[in-house]
Design a protein around this motif. Structure first.
Motif, mmCIF file in Angstrom:
data_model
loop_
_atom_site.group_PDB
_atom_site.id
_atom_site.type_symbol
_atom_site.label_atom_id
_atom_site.label_comp_id
_atom_site.label_asym_id
_atom_site.label_seq_id
_atom_site.Cartn_x
_atom_site.Cartn_y
_atom_site.Cartn_z
ATOM 1 N N ARG A 1 1.563 2.606 13.920
ATOM 2 C CA ARG A 1 2.509 3.980 13.792
ATOM 3 C C ARG A 1 2.773 4.081 12.357
ATOM 4 N N VAL B 1 2.393 -1.488 12.912
ATOM 5 C CA VAL B 1 0.868 -0.987 12.120
ATOM 6 C C VAL B 1 0.350 -0.077 12.485
ATOM 7 N N GLY C 1 1.412 2.184 9.707
ATOM 8 C CA GLY C 1 0.137 1.971 8.533
ATOM 9 C C GLY C 1 0.542 0.445 8.023
ATOM 10 N N GLU C 2 -0.782 0.003 7.571
ATOM 11 C CA GLU C 2 -0.751 -1.392 6.750
ATOM 12 C C GLU C 2 0.351 -1.538 5.627
ATOM 13 N N ARG C 3 0.343 -0.499 4.923
ATOM 14 C CA ARG C 3 1.204 -0.728 3.669
ATOM 15 C C ARG C 3 2.783 -0.897 3.672
ATOM 16 N N ARG C 4 3.359 0.146 4.546
ATOM 17 C CA ARG C 4 4.749 0.076 4.968
ATOM 18 C C ARG C 4 4.983 -1.315 5.891
ATOM 19 N N SER C 5 4.049 -1.550 6.650
ATOM 20 C CA SER C 5 4.267 -2.843 7.358
ATOM 21 C C SER C 5 4.324 -3.857 6.610
ATOM 22 N N ARG D 1 -7.839 6.025 10.812
ATOM 23 C CA ARG D 1 -7.860 5.395 12.184
ATOM 24 C C ARG D 1 -8.949 6.123 12.924
ATOM 25 N N TYR E 1 -6.541 -4.386 8.344
ATOM 26 C CA TYR E 1 -7.105 -3.652 7.342
ATOM 27 C C TYR E 1 -8.712 -4.185 7.119
ATOM 28 N N GLU F 1 -11.155 -2.816 9.800
ATOM 29 C CA GLU F 1 -11.439 -1.435 9.580
ATOM 30 C C GLU F 1 -12.601 -1.172 8.523
ATOM 31 N N ALA G 1 -1.285 -6.969 9.794
ATOM 32 C CA ALA G 1 -1.892 -5.899 8.768
ATOM 33 C C ALA G 1 -2.924 -6.159 7.931
ATOM 34 N N ASP H 1 -3.710 2.760 3.129
ATOM 35 C CA ASP H 1 -4.162 2.792 4.866
ATOM 36 C C ASP H 1 -5.444 3.282 4.906
#
Length: 401
Positions: free
Chosen positions: A71, A69, A73-77, A189, A122, A125, A118, A186
């Motif tokens: 490296r 996550v 990001g949330e979306r691709r994970s 960070r 999110y 954050e 993920a 995402d």
């Protein structure tokens, strides 16, 4: 309430709605894992082990999830987790031996770990700390709403295509929720976040005391909660209920789980995390002590109600505690370690219950889960930091007891 809704409303289409859809699938699939294993010729003990493999998959998924996550990001994970989950549920749906069903359960758990981390990362954050518990509770509330609907949808499919109809509903839930959640952007960070993230080993060493104390409470809470998904259907099978009736019993418990969910977040934001975590585990313990006394659909339904109340009042506790103590620079990686404690408990609980059922009476094994729950309540009471919300601050005051 208006201010709360204004803040949380933008999360509805990309976080809360997908959680409900995912919950529908989980609610339909969870009651039929043990029952499908029994249909395939597995013993009660082996069926419990197969249920526990969902938890093992979550543990295995937690190991790389934080770095993934951080490296990618949330979306691709979430997309990756959804593809793994689709494969796992398909294997469960088509399983021709207990071993194939076991592989499907394992992959489902891996998917849940990546997906869950993920989503939690999110929310941690983007939501202000003074509303954190309510956001986590709303997220879990939507999941529980889905989990309420899921067993009833699963029961209808079971009547039409047999026990595995629950998996058909779960498959649709994984695909649709994955698509909806993949639209989430995402979040930015922390400026001091290390490039590429840090290893799980580094996080475990850096936070070993916290994870060994408060993390132990998280582990016991995971064991107490996850074991419901093995204990309730196995006891239903023990007293002669059919698959559709067992699924309906799950649905009744989920209704009370749902009713208690959102108030839990409000109470946590107002009175702290310990105020909710300890009573939740004590109520779950009571349900385990009462389950061996259930002898028909009415009495097991009453126990399911007590289980639902206990689990509902624990709504969002683990996610909120993790977000409270996670360092901003390595939030995803820390949350992976934090989830590892809880998910290891979710794996260990049903496994221990299934193993115990092979050497002692099922009722004794269920009562032992009550002891685990009481122990977890004691650990949570001792180690949950005193929580003091501070509006305008990015982190709460966490005061050691």
């Amino acid at each position: 309430m208006t201010s709360t809704w204004t803040t949380l409303r933008p999360l509805l289409p990309t976080v809360f709605l997908p959680s409900a859809v995912f919950g529908i699938g989980q609610g339909a699939g969870s009651p039929v894992i043990a029952l499908t294993a029994r249909d395939l010729g597995a013993s009660v003990g082996v069926a419990g082990v197969i249920v526990a493999l969902v938890g093992l998959g979550a543990v295995l998924g937690d190991l790389p999830a934080g770095r993934v996550v951080a490296r990618f990001g949330e979306r691709r994970s979430i997309i990756a987790g959804s593809l793994i989950g689709t494969t796992g549920v398909l294997l469960s749906l088509l399983a021709w031996t207990p071993a194939v069903l076991a592989v499907g359960a394992l992959l489902t758990g891996v998917s849940n770990a990546v997906w869950g981390l993920a989503r939690q990362s999110y929310l941690a954050e983007v939501v202000p700390v003074e509303m954190r518990a309510r956001a986590m509770a709303t997220f879990a509330l939507m999941w529980r709403l889905g989990f309420l609907i899921g067993p009833f949808a699963g029961a209808l499919m079971i009547l039409g295509m047999g026990t595995r109809g629950g998996f058909a509903v779960q498959l649709a839930g994984v695909i649709v929720s994955g698509y909806l959640m993949s639209r989430v952007p995402d979040p930015p960070r922390a400026h001091d976040a290390p490039a590429g993230g840090v290893s799980l080993g580094t996080i475990l060493r850096r936070h070993r005391r916290l994870l060994a104390t408060l993390g132990a409470g998280s582990l016991l809470m995971g064991a107490a909660r996850a074991s419901r998904e093995a204990a309730l259907p196995l006891w239903a099978d023990h007293i002669g209920l059919d698959a559709a009736s067992a699924s309906l019993v799950f649905g009744i418990g989920a209704a009370f789980d749902l009713l208690c969910s959102y108030p839990a977040g409000q109470l946590m934001d107002r009175y702290g995390r310990r105020f909710i975590a300890v009573p939740s585990l004590l109520i779950i313990a009571l349900s385990y002590f009462l389950l061996p006394l259930a002898h028909d659909v009415w009495t097991i339904g009453a126990v399911a109600v007590i289980m639902g109340i206990g689990n509902g009042f624990g709504n969002g506790v683990i996610m909120t505690l993790g977000a409270d103590v996670a360092p901003a620079a390595t939030r995803a990686e820390f949350l992976a370690a934090w989830r590892l404690t809880h998910d290891f408990g979710m794996f260990l609980g049903p496994l221990a219950a299934g193993a115990a059922a092979t050497v002692v009476a099922l009722g004794v094994a269920v009562a032992a889960l009550g002891v685990v729950s009481v122990t977890g309540a004691g650990v949570m009471f001792r180690y949950i930091p005193r929580f003091v919300p501070v509006p305008g601050r990015s982190t709460p005051d966490l005061v050691a007891r």
